[in-house]
Design a protein around this motif. Structure first.
Motif, short mmCIF file in Angstrom:
data_model
loop_
_atom_site.label_atom_id
_atom_site.label_comp_id
_atom_site.label_asym_id
_atom_site.label_seq_id
_atom_site.Cartn_x
_atom_site.Cartn_y
_atom_site.Cartn_z
N UNK A 213 20.01 2.24 54.77
CA UNK A 213 20.63 2.99 53.69
C UNK A 213 19.64 3.69 52.77
N UNK A 214 18.35 3.43 52.97
CA UNK A 214 17.38 4.14 52.15
C UNK A 214 16.62 5.17 52.98
N UNK A 215 16.32 6.27 52.33
CA UNK A 215 15.50 7.30 52.95
C UNK A 215 14.22 7.32 52.12
N UNK A 216 13.10 6.96 52.75
CA UNK A 216 11.84 6.85 52.00
C UNK A 216 11.07 8.17 52.09
N UNK A 217 10.78 8.71 50.94
CA UNK A 217 10.07 9.99 50.84
C UNK A 217 8.64 9.75 50.36
N UNK A 218 7.68 10.20 51.14
CA UNK A 218 6.28 10.14 50.70
C UNK A 218 5.96 11.45 50.00
N UNK B 294 5.66 5.53 60.11
CA UNK B 294 6.98 5.00 59.79
C UNK B 294 7.05 4.31 58.44
N UNK B 295 5.94 4.34 57.70
CA UNK B 295 5.93 3.79 56.34
C UNK B 295 6.88 4.60 55.46
N UNK B 296 6.98 5.88 55.76
CA UNK B 296 7.93 6.75 55.07
C UNK B 296 8.75 7.48 56.13
N UNK B 297 9.99 7.85 55.78
CA UNK B 297 10.84 8.59 56.72
C UNK B 297 10.53 10.09 56.68
N UNK B 298 10.29 10.58 55.46
CA UNK B 298 10.02 12.02 55.30
C UNK B 298 8.84 12.23 54.36
N UNK B 299 8.18 13.35 54.54
CA UNK B 299 7.16 13.77 53.59
C UNK B 299 7.68 15.03 52.91
N UNK B 300 7.82 14.97 51.59
CA UNK B 300 8.26 16.15 50.84
C UNK B 300 7.29 16.32 49.69
N UNK B 301 6.44 17.33 49.80
CA UNK B 301 5.34 17.45 48.84
C UNK B 301 4.85 18.89 48.76
N UNK B 302 5.78 19.82 48.70
CA UNK B 302 5.36 21.23 48.71
C UNK B 302 4.47 21.44 49.91
N UNK C 27 8.13 22.91 54.07
CA UNK C 27 9.18 22.20 54.81
C UNK C 27 8.95 20.71 54.70
N UNK C 28 9.89 19.95 55.22
CA UNK C 28 9.82 18.49 55.13
C UNK C 28 9.21 17.93 56.41
N UNK C 29 8.23 17.05 56.25
CA UNK C 29 7.54 16.46 57.40
C UNK C 29 8.31 15.24 57.90
N UNK C 30 8.46 15.16 59.24
CA UNK C 30 9.18 14.06 59.88
C UNK C 30 8.40 13.67 61.13
N UNK C 31 8.40 12.37 61.45
CA UNK C 31 7.65 11.90 62.62
C UNK C 31 8.15 12.57 63.89
N UNK C 32 7.24 12.85 64.80
CA UNK C 32 7.57 13.54 66.06
C UNK C 32 8.70 12.87 66.82
N UNK C 33 8.66 11.53 66.87
CA UNK C 33 9.64 10.82 67.70
C UNK C 33 11.00 10.69 67.01
N UNK C 34 11.06 11.07 65.73
CA UNK C 34 12.30 10.87 64.97
C UNK C 34 13.17 12.14 65.00
N UNK C 35 13.54 12.55 66.21
CA UNK C 35 14.27 13.81 66.35
C UNK C 35 15.66 13.78 65.76
N UNK C 36 16.26 12.59 65.75
CA UNK C 36 17.60 12.44 65.19
C UNK C 36 17.57 12.75 63.68
N UNK C 37 16.55 12.22 63.02
CA UNK C 37 16.41 12.47 61.59
C UNK C 37 16.14 13.94 61.32
N UNK C 38 15.32 14.54 62.17
CA UNK C 38 15.00 15.96 62.02
C UNK C 38 16.29 16.80 62.05
N UNK C 39 17.15 16.46 62.98
CA UNK C 39 18.41 17.20 63.10
C UNK C 39 19.29 17.02 61.87
#
Ligand code: ARG
Length: 248
Positions: A31-36, A88-96, A210-222
């Motif tokens: 239930x949490x989305x961790x943003x670095x 995987x420490x964070x789900x997304x990277x959002x940092x300009x 744009x928002x950075x997402x791990x390569x293998x996490x294609x579901x999250x990317x979508x």
């Protein structure tokens, strides 16, 4: 017969319950989305009291809400964000964060949510009038940013790398360096907070965030792209940007 039926019913119930518990357990975790991020970058991410606010914080919160998740923000050094997302420490990277070919080797990027530029900050009386005049100069940048990476192409320049963008700006006011290369919107904020500085008219590069997402996490990317699409369509994205950046 009867006994084994009862047994299997009991077993079934136990298994169902275990499934239940682990399911809710994993739901609760998910239930949490961790943003670095690196919250030294107004108006995209910065502290208001002990809370990280700004354009990226609000966009990420809106994306999380759209996905039914709660946003958790982890503040770290800018050059740790990609590693945090990869591991995987964070789900997304959002940092300009600027989309670049080099970064695409190690992570995926969502669809861009805005355009941006690297600009040059100099002292008002500086002889540096355009990026071409940076040849041989001392240039300050934030470590690991595109300002850092692209400034390496400036002939004979000495690159001074700082952990925070405003530390580079401080060094400029103290004449330790001749110019700072940094993203336009933070540049505007830092220049407004310091006397005697200006931003050159000609930008150094043009980029997209744009928002950075791990390569293998294609579901999250979508899912993230789907949420970004909705935020664009409903005008919510523009609303968030307008809240922090006033039109010139
Ligand atoms: N746009 C630049 C890059 O991606 C700088 C981003 C810095 N962001 C931050 N939150 N400090 O490299």
């Amino acid at each position: 017969m009867k006994k084994s039926k009862i047994l299997s019913a009991v077993l079934g119930a136990v298994m169902f319950c275990t499934a239940c518990v682990s399911f809710t357990g994993c739901e609760a975790q998910k239930k949490t989305l961790v943003m670095a991020t690196n919250a030294e970058f107004p108006p995209y991410e910065f502290y208001e009291g002990d809370k990280v606010v700004g354009i990226d914080a609000e966009i990420a919160a809106a994306i999380a809400a759209d996905m039914g998740y709660t946003l958790v923000i982890e503040d770290m050094a800018f050059d740790s964000i990609i590693v945090a997302v990869q591991s995987g420490k964070a789900d997304i990277g959002a940092a300009g964060m600027t989309v670049s070919e080099e970064r695409l080797q190690s992570i995926n990027f969502s669809d861009p949510y805005t355009t941006a530029s690297q600009v040059v900050i100099v002292k008002e009386e500086s002889t540096v009038a355009s990026p071409a005049d940076l040849v041989g100069k001392r240039v300050g940048v934030q470590l690991g940013t595109t300002g850092d990476i692209y400034s390496e192409d400036i002939e004979d320049a000495t690159i001074e790398r700082y952990n925070k963008g405003f530390e580079a700006v401080q060094a400029l006011t103290q004449d330790k360096i001749d110019a700072v290369i940094i993203d336009r919107e933070p540049a505007k904020v830092f220049v407004s907070q310091n006397q005697g500085l200006k931003i050159l008219d000609e930008s150094f590069t043009d980029e997209e965030y744009a928002i950075a997402i791990a390569k293998e996490n294609e579901e999250l990317l979508e899912k993230v792209n789907e949420s970004i699409r909705k935020l664009k369509e409903t005008g919510k994205l523009q609303e968030i940007i307008d809240k922090y950046i006033s039109a010139e």
